[in-house]
Design a protein around this motif. Structure first.
Motif, mmCIF file in Angstrom:
data_model
loop_
_atom_site.group_PDB
_atom_site.id
_atom_site.type_symbol
_atom_site.label_atom_id
_atom_site.label_comp_id
_atom_site.label_asym_id
_atom_site.label_seq_id
_atom_site.Cartn_x
_atom_site.Cartn_y
_atom_site.Cartn_z
ATOM 1 N N LEU A 28 44.193 37.761 39.480
ATOM 2 C CA LEU A 28 45.342 38.468 39.075
ATOM 3 C C LEU A 28 45.945 38.259 37.525
ATOM 4 C CD1 LEU A 28 47.401 37.551 42.327
ATOM 5 C CD2 LEU A 28 45.743 39.700 41.910
ATOM 6 N N ASN A 29 45.662 37.204 36.950
ATOM 7 C CA ASN A 29 46.197 36.829 35.601
ATOM 8 C C ASN A 29 45.180 37.240 34.691
ATOM 9 O OD1 ASN A 29 48.812 35.605 35.955
ATOM 10 N ND2 ASN A 29 47.939 33.807 36.728
ATOM 11 N N GLU A 30 43.857 36.953 34.861
ATOM 12 C CA GLU A 30 42.797 37.121 33.629
ATOM 13 C C GLU A 30 42.223 38.409 33.848
ATOM 14 O OE1 GLU A 30 41.590 32.605 33.202
ATOM 15 O OE2 GLU A 30 40.036 34.076 33.990
ATOM 16 N N ARG A 31 41.930 39.041 35.022
ATOM 17 C CA ARG A 31 41.224 40.208 35.093
ATOM 18 C C ARG A 31 42.062 41.546 35.487
ATOM 19 N NH1 ARG A 31 35.940 40.149 36.690
ATOM 20 N NH2 ARG A 31 34.781 38.202 35.558
ATOM 21 N N LEU A 32 42.906 41.443 36.463
ATOM 22 C CA LEU A 32 44.002 42.637 36.738
ATOM 23 C C LEU A 32 45.252 42.472 35.362
ATOM 24 C CD1 LEU A 32 43.900 42.359 40.554
ATOM 25 C CD2 LEU A 32 42.553 43.888 38.873
ATOM 26 N N ARG A 33 45.640 41.206 35.231
ATOM 27 C CA ARG A 33 46.622 41.125 34.290
ATOM 28 C C ARG A 33 47.892 41.879 34.687
ATOM 29 N NH1 ARG A 33 43.742 41.828 28.287
ATOM 30 N NH2 ARG A 33 42.075 40.420 28.514
ATOM 31 N N LEU A 34 48.142 41.582 36.042
ATOM 32 C CA LEU A 34 49.288 42.090 36.496
ATOM 33 C C LEU A 34 50.586 41.853 35.879
ATOM 34 C CD1 LEU A 34 49.101 41.007 40.355
ATOM 35 C CD2 LEU A 34 48.856 43.360 39.141
ATOM 36 N N LYS A 35 51.484 43.045 35.894
ATOM 37 C CA LYS A 35 52.709 42.888 35.263
ATOM 38 C C LYS A 35 53.814 43.065 36.131
ATOM 39 C CE LYS A 35 50.951 44.465 30.625
ATOM 40 N NZ LYS A 35 49.560 44.332 31.098
ATOM 41 N N PRO A 36 55.067 42.564 36.078
ATOM 42 C CA PRO A 36 56.134 42.903 36.872
ATOM 43 C C PRO A 36 56.203 44.556 37.051
ATOM 44 C CG PRO A 36 56.918 41.334 35.323
ATOM 45 C CD PRO A 36 55.380 41.732 34.924
ATOM 46 N N GLY A 37 56.612 44.880 38.380
ATOM 47 C CA GLY A 37 56.731 46.058 38.895
ATOM 48 C C GLY A 37 55.543 47.045 39.100
ATOM 49 N N GLN A 38 54.172 46.368 38.618
ATOM 50 C CA GLN A 38 53.058 46.879 39.214
ATOM 51 C C GLN A 38 52.753 46.764 40.751
ATOM 52 O OE1 GLN A 38 49.950 45.510 36.242
ATOM 53 N NE2 GLN A 38 49.985 47.400 35.420
ATOM 54 N N LYS A 39 51.895 47.722 41.240
ATOM 55 C CA LYS A 39 51.433 47.529 42.681
ATOM 56 C C LYS A 39 50.118 47.211 42.785
ATOM 57 C CE LYS A 39 52.935 50.987 45.185
ATOM 58 N NZ LYS A 39 53.156 52.390 45.567
ATOM 59 N N VAL A 40 49.818 46.249 43.672
ATOM 60 C CA VAL A 40 48.403 45.654 43.798
ATOM 61 C C VAL A 40 48.085 45.577 45.404
ATOM 62 C CG1 VAL A 40 49.187 43.178 43.733
ATOM 63 C CG2 VAL A 40 46.875 43.701 43.415
ATOM 64 N N PHE A 41 47.193 45.991 45.600
ATOM 65 C CA PHE A 41 46.423 46.025 46.893
ATOM 66 C C PHE A 41 45.801 44.835 47.322
ATOM 67 C CE2 PHE A 41 43.341 47.857 50.100
ATOM 68 C CZ PHE A 41 44.037 47.784 51.113
ATOM 69 N N ILE A 42 45.936 43.854 48.118
ATOM 70 C CA ILE A 42 45.358 42.862 48.518
ATOM 71 C C ILE A 42 45.055 42.881 50.147
ATOM 72 C CG2 ILE A 42 45.173 40.294 48.700
ATOM 73 C CD1 ILE A 42 47.376 40.372 46.406
#
Length: 335
Positions: free
Chosen positions: A136-150
């Motif tokens: 989540l941090n290194e590869r996807l680099r998630l930012k606030p408000g983004q949508k992630v499917f887990i």
């Protein structure tokens, strides 16, 4: 000392308990009396030989990846830990295992155990915590408000990754069975698809990222819910050429992995998405940051079952059936 040993690869793998010498530590290692060891899917995959071309594993080998316990000896170059410290770590892919009474652990991969967790709870964290952190941090680099499917939100990775994604400010979609809907909602999932009633790809849309955690055609279906310029990280494969190069594999293996991943990379490309395969690496500094989140009650462990050491093989068999809610942990020392 007693340890669970893999003697040879096979369809079921030959696992047995054995008495082996206590590890002799190197100058940069600590010797840990293991109080608890977390089980992970890769622990039942390794004996089948599925990762034989990838892992640095010499048989006979002690099984297990995650541990929590007490430091009983330190190497001459160790500066971060002292005898008596309570620590937790992942020793995955380091040539030593955690399903033993003692384990040699490089100083660089260990961290102080979160003070608000028991040894059993702490042992459930390292691999799922590090995998989620690196994805989540290194590869996807998630930012606030983004949508992630887990997907598989009630599993070991899912229960941790959902909580970390929410801490990062993302919106989370997941899948689970009817009986686990409330569990994943309690962890913070925003869109929950009961896979016994609905197909997630027919409901979800406009996602920025996918964390691939399930086998079969789930990853291909997940790509269809992405919007342009999105990212796919898979934990279950197929491995890609970049992974082979990062591990220093020869040209043939790099070529083979490139072929294996060609279909999914092309499919992702059609949706203007980037694909990569993630193989978790042990990292003590990341575990230290994860401990800070746990101590601040931002993330909590989810444990399905605690198994005594003598029944560790039964614990692996139970985990392989795929019904565990969260983690399965082997308790080595009663507390």
């Amino acid at each position: 000392m007693k340890a669970l040993i893999l003697k040879r690869y096979g369809k079921t793998g030959q696992l047995e308990f054995a008495d082996i010498p206590r590890p002799t530590i190197k100058p940069d290692e600590i010797l840990v009396q293991v109080h608890a060891a977390g089980l992970n899917p890769i622990d039942y995959m390794i004996p089948k030989g599925l990762f034989k071309p990838i892992l640095k594993f010499r048989l006979p080998a002690t099984m297990g990846s995650d541990l929590a316990g007490i430091v009983v000896e330190t190497g001459s170059r160790v500066s971060r830990f002292k005898v008596g410290d309570a620590v937790y770590a992942s020793v995955f892919d380091l040539g030593s295992g955690s399903l033993a009474e003692f384990a040699a652990v490089p100083e660089s991969v260990a961290a102080l155990k979160p003070v608000n967790l028991s040894f059993v709870e702490a042992a459930s964290i390292p691999m799922v915590g590090l995998t989620s952190w690196q994805a989540l941090n290194e590869r996807l680099r998630l930012k606030p408000g983004q949508k992630v499917f887990i997907p598989a939100g009630a599993g070991g990775i899912g229960t941790f990754a959902i909580q970390l994604a929410k801490h990062l400010g993302a919106k989370v979609g997941t899948t689970t069975s009817t009986g686990n809907v409330e569990l994943v909602r309690s962890l913070g999932a925003d869109e929950v698809i009961d896979y016994t009633k609905q197909e997630f790809e027919q409901v979800l849309k406009g996602y920025d990222a996918v964390l691939g955690t399930t086998r079969g055609d789930g990853l291909e279906k997940a790509i269809s819910i992405l919007k342009p310029s999105s990212t796919v990280v898979s934990l279950i494969g197929p491995p890609d050429a970049a992974f082979a190069r990062a591990r220093g594999m020869n040209f043939l293996m790099t070529f083979v992995f490139g072929l294996l991943s060609r279909k999914i990379i092309r499919l992702a490309g059609k949706h203007q998405a980037r694909y990569s395969f993630l193989f978790v690496r042990p990292d003590g500094r990341q575990l230290k940051e994860i401990a800070t989140l746990i101590e601040a009650s931002r993330i909590r462990p989810v444990i399905d079952a605690v198994i005594p050491f003598a029944q560790a093989k039964d614990g692996l068999a139970y985990l392989e059936r795929g019904r565990a809610k969260g983690k399965v942990v082997v308790q080595m020392v009663a507390t």
